[in-house]
Design a protein around this motif. Structure first.
Motif, PDB file in Angstrom:
ATOM      1  N   THR A 214      50.205 -63.699 -23.109  1.00 19.40           N
ATOM      2  CA  THR A 214      48.982 -62.934 -22.864  1.00 19.40           C
ATOM      3  C   THR A 214      48.812 -62.696 -21.367  1.00 19.40           C
ATOM      4  N   GLU A 215      47.964 -61.737 -21.068  1.00 19.81           N
ATOM      5  CA  GLU A 215      47.660 -61.429 -19.676  1.00 19.81           C
ATOM      6  C   GLU A 215      46.149 -61.269 -19.543  1.00 19.81           C
TER       7      GLU A 215
ATOM      8  N   THR B 281      50.797 -59.467 -24.561  1.00 20.89           N
ATOM      9  CA  THR B 281      51.896 -58.676 -24.017  1.00 20.89           C
ATOM     10  C   THR B 281      53.208 -58.903 -24.743  1.00 20.89           C
ATOM     11  N   GLU B 282      53.280 -59.974 -25.537  1.00 18.40           N
ATOM     12  CA  GLU B 282      54.541 -60.278 -26.208  1.00 18.40           C
ATOM     13  C   GLU B 282      54.272 -61.193 -27.402  1.00 18.40           C
ATOM     14  N   PHE B 283      55.043 -60.977 -28.481  1.00 16.37           N
ATOM     15  CA  PHE B 283      54.976 -61.871 -29.624  1.00 16.37           C
ATOM     16  C   PHE B 283      56.359 -61.942 -30.240  1.00 16.37           C
ATOM     17  N   GLY B 284      56.772 -63.142 -30.616  1.00 14.25           N
ATOM     18  CA  GLY B 284      58.065 -63.304 -31.254  1.00 14.25           C
ATOM     19  C   GLY B 284      58.090 -64.547 -32.122  1.00 14.25           C
ATOM     20  N   VAL B 285      58.962 -64.509 -33.134  1.00  9.95           N
ATOM     21  CA  VAL B 285      59.157 -65.640 -34.038  1.00  9.95           C
ATOM     22  C   VAL B 285      60.638 -65.989 -34.018  1.00  9.95           C
TER      23      VAL B 285
END
Length: 190
Positions: free
Chosen positions: A58-59, A74-78
Motif C-alpha cells: 500500500t501507499e 499498489t500491489e497484490f499477489g498470492v
C-alpha cells in the motif's frame, strides 16, 4: 463464542496434498467433490507442508500539511511454497524442470524405469494446482486456476537427507480476477 473445534491443523489427504493439472482443466468448486482425472499427484511433500503468502503493498497519500488522507493498494499477489521429495516421480520432475525436459522410458528386463532430465532456461508452464488439507472430518481445498512455478530452490545431494525440490508457485488472476479459491467443509453434517 470461541470453540476449540474451530481450530484446525493441516495434514494432507491420504491420496496426497498437492495435485497439478494442465491449465484449463475443469476445476472443483467445493472442498470434497472429486478432482478431475487430469490432476496428477505430486506424491510426498516435505514435512514443512504448504505455505501460503499474501503480498499486499500500500501507499499512503498525504495532504498538504502531512495528514494521511487515503491509502491505496499498489500491489497484490498470492504465492504457495512447498518442497517436493519424490525424485523418482515423473510428474514431480516435469513440474520442476518442465514437461518437455523430462523423458521417461519404461523398465525393461535389463533396466529399471529411466528418467532423462534436461536442465535449461525454458520457462516453466502455467498450470492449475489443487492443495488438499484435512483435520479429522474437516477439509480445506485450495484451488489455483492459473499458477506457475517461478522459483526452484537449491537441490542438495547427500546421504544425510532426502533429495528435495523447494518450489514457489505464483498465482495469476483468472477471468473473475481471483488468484486462488479456498473451499472449507467442517465435515459436521446436520
Amino acid at each position: 463464542m470461541t470453540k476449540a473445534s474451530n481450530v484446525l491443523s493441516g495434514r494432507p489427504l491420504p491420496a496426497g496434498g498437492i495435485f497439478i493439472a494442465p491449465k484449463g482443466t475443469a476445476l472443483p468448486t467445493t472442498a470434497t467433490v472429486a478432482l478431475n482425472v487430469a490432476f496428477k499427484t505430486a506424491g510426498y511433500i516435505h514435512e514443512d507442508g504448504l505455505t501460503e503468502s499474501l503480498e499486499r503493498s500500500t501507499e499512503k497519500i498525504k495532504a498538504w500539511g502531512g495528514d494521511t488522507v487515503k491509502i491505496v493498494q499498489t500491489e497484490f499477489g498470492v504465492q504457495y511454497s512447498f518442497t517436493f521429495i519424490e525424485t523418482l516421480n515423473a510428474d514431480v520432475l516435469k513440474a520442476v524442470y518442465g514437461t518437455s525436459n523430462v523423458t521417461t522410458t519404461a523398465a525393461t528386463a535389463s533396466t529399471g524405469t529411466l528418467q532423462t532430465v534436461k536442465l535449461n532456461g525454458e520457462v516453466l508452464p502455467r498450470q492449475s494446482f489443487a492443495f488438499e488439507v484435512k483435520d479429522g472430518t474437516a477439509r480445506i481445498r485450495i484451488v489455483v486456476p492459473d499458477g506457475q512455478i517461478t522459483e526452484v530452490g537449491e537441490v542438495t545431494y547427500n546421504d544425510g537427507e532426502v533429495i528435495a525440490y523447494p518450489v514457489t508457485v505464483e498465482c495469476f488472476p483468472d477471468a473473475s480476477g481471483n488468484q486462488a479459491y479456498k473451499y472449507i467443509d467442517d465435515g459436521v453434517f446436520a
